[in-house]
Design a protein around this motif. Structure first.
Motif, PDB file in Angstrom:
ATOM      1  N   GLU A   1      58.873  34.892  21.987  1.00 52.33           N
ATOM      2  CA  GLU A   1      59.858  34.198  21.156  1.00 52.33           C
ATOM      3  C   GLU A   1      59.263  33.081  20.327  1.00 52.33           C
ATOM      4  O   GLU A   1      59.635  32.879  19.176  1.00 52.33           O
ATOM      5  CB  GLU A   1      60.989  33.644  22.055  1.00 52.33           C
ATOM      6  N   VAL A   2      58.320  32.350  20.902  1.00 54.18           N
ATOM      7  CA  VAL A   2      57.813  31.143  20.232  1.00 54.18           C
ATOM      8  C   VAL A   2      56.612  31.434  19.342  1.00 54.18           C
ATOM      9  O   VAL A   2      56.491  30.872  18.252  1.00 54.18           O
ATOM     10  CB  VAL A   2      57.454  30.060  21.268  1.00 54.18           C
TER      11      VAL A   2
ATOM     12  N   CYS B   1      56.734  37.060  33.803  1.00 60.04           N
ATOM     13  CA  CYS B   1      57.781  37.515  32.882  1.00 60.04           C
ATOM     14  C   CYS B   1      58.285  36.355  32.019  1.00 60.04           C
ATOM     15  O   CYS B   1      58.522  36.517  30.811  1.00 60.04           O
ATOM     16  CB  CYS B   1      58.943  38.125  33.660  1.00 60.04           C
ATOM     17  N   ALA B   2      58.438  35.180  32.645  1.00 60.58           N
ATOM     18  CA  ALA B   2      58.910  34.008  31.907  1.00 60.58           C
ATOM     19  C   ALA B   2      57.916  33.592  30.837  1.00 60.58           C
ATOM     20  O   ALA B   2      58.303  33.300  29.690  1.00 60.58           O
ATOM     21  CB  ALA B   2      59.158  32.853  32.880  1.00 60.58           C
ATOM     22  N   VAL B   3      56.643  33.576  31.180  1.00 64.06           N
ATOM     23  CA  VAL B   3      55.595  33.216  30.219  1.00 64.06           C
ATOM     24  C   VAL B   3      55.566  34.215  29.072  1.00 64.06           C
ATOM     25  O   VAL B   3      55.459  33.842  27.891  1.00 64.06           O
ATOM     26  CB  VAL B   3      54.222  33.140  30.914  1.00 64.06           C
ATOM     27  N   LEU B   4      55.685  35.497  29.398  1.00 70.60           N
ATOM     28  CA  LEU B   4      55.684  36.537  28.367  1.00 70.60           C
ATOM     29  C   LEU B   4      56.880  36.378  27.434  1.00 70.60           C
ATOM     30  O   LEU B   4      56.751  36.494  26.205  1.00 70.60           O
ATOM     31  CB  LEU B   4      55.703  37.926  29.011  1.00 70.60           C
TER      32      LEU B   4
ATOM     33  N   ALA C   1      63.362  31.519  35.735  1.00 69.90           N
ATOM     34  CA  ALA C   1      64.008  32.091  34.550  1.00 69.90           C
ATOM     35  C   ALA C   1      64.793  31.032  33.772  1.00 69.90           C
ATOM     36  O   ALA C   1      64.711  30.959  32.539  1.00 69.90           O
ATOM     37  CB  ALA C   1      64.932  33.237  34.969  1.00 69.90           C
ATOM     38  N   PHE C   2      65.549  30.200  34.489  1.00 68.84           N
ATOM     39  CA  PHE C   2      66.301  29.143  33.800  1.00 68.84           C
ATOM     40  C   PHE C   2      65.355  28.108  33.194  1.00 68.84           C
ATOM     41  O   PHE C   2      65.639  27.538  32.136  1.00 68.84           O
ATOM     42  CB  PHE C   2      67.269  28.470  34.767  1.00 68.84           C
ATOM     43  N   GLY C   3      64.225  27.873  33.841  1.00 67.08           N
ATOM     44  CA  GLY C   3      63.228  26.970  33.265  1.00 67.08           C
ATOM     45  C   GLY C   3      62.699  27.493  31.952  1.00 67.08           C
ATOM     46  O   GLY C   3      62.519  26.731  30.983  1.00 67.08           O
ATOM     47  N   ALA C   4      62.471  28.808  31.886  1.00 67.43           N
ATOM     48  CA  ALA C   4      61.996  29.414  30.638  1.00 67.43           C
ATOM     49  C   ALA C   4      63.036  29.267  29.535  1.00 67.43           C
ATOM     50  O   ALA C   4      62.708  28.930  28.386  1.00 67.43           O
ATOM     51  CB  ALA C   4      61.678  30.898  30.873  1.00 67.43           C
TER      52      ALA C   4
END
Length: 324
Positions: free
Chosen positions: A321-322, A313-316, A187-190
């Protein structure tokens, strides 16, 4: 140059944790700072009794030292940096008090729910006061749309709910070897990626410092764990990730990137409501990771599965956002 600095931050925080752990873990063991396992939990966990806890102190030390060194050397520490460190250390100290009472004073439940809640709210209110003094936005945006809602003075209510909610959500998730270390690192990486995308260099440095510290901690926290982070680590991480999302104005995206933490919390809420209304339990045990243990999954299988869900979830979250 900035890419190299971010890489340097994750390497430094990783090394601090990895090199500190072989010294710190025996020290915790000598002080008899061992984890007490609740009898109502899965019986397979009873063998973990006595495993050193409060390992979150190593994570906190690594994150604070790395963030201050890197921002001091390669950037000018901003108000964002100090807000992040304030909340992280504040919630970490609150968790430390909880752990200390459990382990040293032998009160297995630690701080009372009210004491913990008051501490969490006080930290959130102080954060809000400083936050508004520097004229940060108090609007909340809806991902994938142009909609945003200006909350004004009511943002303090939202902020309290967000910080308290996610600090407790990560705390609830911390029930299996390596579970929070892995999901929080993802999560922090995302958020490090999203901070970079916004050119929020200091927030990105902090986020990758947390990733490095967690990966270093995971070396000793993966099954079978040689040390637990305790509330010292989990409350700090929950407060920190909520603060990162607030500073990036990606509050709602946190629900997606932190999907594992949200699901774990919902499982507890659903279980309590169901039992009080119908007298029946939806899950064999909550939080959710215990349910899968009791249906026969190995601890390692549960952890890896939750890591996978966290990664999706992180990829999504990054995609919404991007690219949308």
């Amino acid at each position: 140059m900035q890419q190299q600095v971010v890489l340097f931050a994750i390497v430094i925080s990783f090394l601090i944790t990895v090199l500190l752990s072989p010294i710190f873990i025996p020290f915790l063991r000598r002080l008899k700072f061992g984890q007490s396992i609740r009898e109502e939990g899965p019986q397979s966990h009873m063998k973990k009794t006595g495993t050193p806890t409060m390992g979150g102190l190593m994570i906190l030390l690594s994150v604070v030292v790395t963030t201050l060194i890197i921002t001091g050397r390669f950037a000018e520490a901003s108000v964002e940096t100090y807000l992040l460190l304030f909340v992280t250390v504040g919630y970490g100290l609150l968790g430390f008090l909880d752990d200390f009472i459990k382990v040293v004073l032998k009160r297995n439940l630690g701080l009372t729910s009210l004491q913990k809640l008051v501490g969490q709210i006080v930290i959130a209110v102080v954060f809000y006061f400083v936050f508004t003094q520097f004229e940060f936005s108090t609007a909340v945006s809806i991902p994938g749309t142009d909609l945003s809602f200006e909350l004004g003075i009511f943002y303090v209510v939202f902020l309290i709910f967000w910080l308290v909610g996610f600090s407790n959500a990560v705390n609830l998730t911390d029930g299996l070897d390596g579970l929070v270390s892995g999901t929080a690192a993802i999560a922090f990486g995302a958020f490090a990626v999203l901070a970079w995308n916004q050119s929020q260099f200091e927030v990105s440095i902090f986020s990758v410092a947390v990733v490095g510290a967690l990966l270093g901690f995971l070396v000793f926290n993966a099954h079978p764990a040689k040390v637990f982070m305790g509330d010292t680590g989990s409350l700090a991480l929950g407060g920190a990730i909520a603060t990162v999302a607030v500073l990036l104005k990606l509050e709602i995206i946190l629900i997606i990137i932190g999907g594992v933490f949200v699901l774990e919390t919902l499982s507890v809420i659903i279980q309590v409501i169901s039992f009080k209304i119908t007298g029946r339990r939806i899950f064999k045990m909550s939080p959710l990771h215990h349910h899968y243990e009791l249906v026969g999954w190995s601890e390692w299988r549960v952890v890896v599965s939750f890591w996978t869900v966290g990664l999706l979830c992180a990829v999504l979250g990054i995609y919404l956002e991007v690219w949308i």
